[in-house]
Design a protein around this motif. Sequence first.
Motif, PDB file in Angstrom:
ATOM      1  N   VAL A   3     -17.842 -32.638  14.408  1.00  0.00           N
ATOM      2  CA  VAL A   3     -16.639 -32.156  15.448  1.00  0.00           C
ATOM      3  C   VAL A   3     -16.766 -33.174  16.673  1.00  0.00           C
ATOM      4  O   VAL A   3     -17.767 -33.466  17.103  1.00  0.00           O
ATOM      5  CB  VAL A   3     -16.463 -30.922  15.613  1.00  0.00           C
ATOM      6  CG1 VAL A   3     -16.450 -29.936  14.399  1.00  0.00           C
ATOM      7  CG2 VAL A   3     -17.953 -30.265  16.455  1.00  0.00           C
ATOM      8  N   ASP A  26     -11.850 -22.929  21.901  1.00  0.00           N
ATOM      9  CA  ASP A  26     -12.711 -22.982  20.769  1.00  0.00           C
ATOM     10  C   ASP A  26     -12.099 -24.155  19.863  1.00  0.00           C
ATOM     11  O   ASP A  26     -12.205 -24.256  18.633  1.00  0.00           O
ATOM     12  CB  ASP A  26     -12.949 -21.612  19.917  1.00  0.00           C
ATOM     13  CG  ASP A  26     -13.772 -20.905  20.670  1.00  0.00           C
ATOM     14  OD1 ASP A  26     -14.544 -21.215  21.317  1.00  0.00           O
ATOM     15  OD2 ASP A  26     -13.409 -19.561  20.466  1.00  0.00           O
ATOM     16  N   VAL A  85     -21.576 -29.065  13.436  1.00  0.00           N
ATOM     17  CA  VAL A  85     -21.499 -27.599  13.357  1.00  0.00           C
ATOM     18  C   VAL A  85     -21.522 -27.168  11.786  1.00  0.00           C
ATOM     19  O   VAL A  85     -20.896 -27.931  11.024  1.00  0.00           O
ATOM     20  CB  VAL A  85     -20.606 -26.899  14.259  1.00  0.00           C
ATOM     21  CG1 VAL A  85     -20.817 -27.301  15.710  1.00  0.00           C
ATOM     22  CG2 VAL A  85     -18.955 -27.429  13.710  1.00  0.00           C
ATOM     23  N   ALA A  88     -17.220 -24.372  11.638  1.00  0.00           N
ATOM     24  CA  ALA A  88     -15.814 -24.707  11.909  1.00  0.00           C
ATOM     25  C   ALA A  88     -14.750 -24.641  11.021  1.00  0.00           C
ATOM     26  O   ALA A  88     -14.891 -24.662   9.831  1.00  0.00           O
ATOM     27  CB  ALA A  88     -15.716 -26.399  12.274  1.00  0.00           C
ATOM     28  N   LEU A 101     -13.744 -23.802  16.465  1.00  0.00           N
ATOM     29  CA  LEU A 101     -15.127 -23.524  16.382  1.00  0.00           C
ATOM     30  C   LEU A 101     -15.290 -22.042  16.451  1.00  0.00           C
ATOM     31  O   LEU A 101     -14.529 -21.333  17.313  1.00  0.00           O
ATOM     32  CB  LEU A 101     -15.906 -24.230  17.490  1.00  0.00           C
ATOM     33  CG  LEU A 101     -15.702 -25.622  17.717  1.00  0.00           C
ATOM     34  CD1 LEU A 101     -16.374 -26.094  18.883  1.00  0.00           C
ATOM     35  CD2 LEU A 101     -16.299 -26.555  16.468  1.00  0.00           C
ATOM     36  N   VAL A 105     -21.421 -24.155  21.474  1.00  0.00           N
ATOM     37  CA  VAL A 105     -22.000 -25.059  20.764  1.00  0.00           C
ATOM     38  C   VAL A 105     -23.289 -25.358  21.521  1.00  0.00           C
ATOM     39  O   VAL A 105     -23.255 -25.855  22.688  1.00  0.00           O
ATOM     40  CB  VAL A 105     -21.312 -26.383  20.386  1.00  0.00           C
ATOM     41  CG1 VAL A 105     -22.531 -27.436  19.742  1.00  0.00           C
ATOM     42  CG2 VAL A 105     -20.186 -26.057  19.777  1.00  0.00           C
TER      43      VAL A 105
END
Length: 168
Positions: A3, A26, A85, A88, A101, A105
């Motif tokens: 991402v 997010d 990640v 997501a 998200l 993070v």
Amino acid sequence: MRVYIPATVTMLRALNAKGEVAAVGDTAFALTPALRESYATGTAEELEYAAMIEAARASLRLLAGELADDPSGVLPRRAVISADVEDATLRPDLDFGVVRLAGSVPVSLVAAVHLDTENAEPAVRAAADVIDAADLGDPDAEFTLGDAEDHELAWYATEELPFLLELL
């Protein structure tokens, strides 16, 4: 999933200090199936770059807000944080490459930081001033935005972040 999180130097400083970054709303960008389908051709690397460019444009919106609050105290550089990640979720209701998200993070998931160089600052400041007008189709604003987007973001390894921030 890789991402691309739109950021500012202020957010990079927070990442360095706290060991994690919270994307505004997010929201991040990624090579999603919808983004892939929206392009007739392109390698995965080229399409990942397209997602990063969208994050850089979103960074301009964040900068516009910071500059409105403190015009002289904000470093006008676009920033994008690349991270890998697992959590997501797709947001095709917003745009082809937008993802949400699950939360902050941690720096351990950050793959790299992308940041404008000093020579991009005048163009980035000008683009931040007209980003909304460009989105609404103003040709002069689009030209100004293009000037900023002509500057490539520099790539920095996560381990370089403390030294990079010290030099700013």
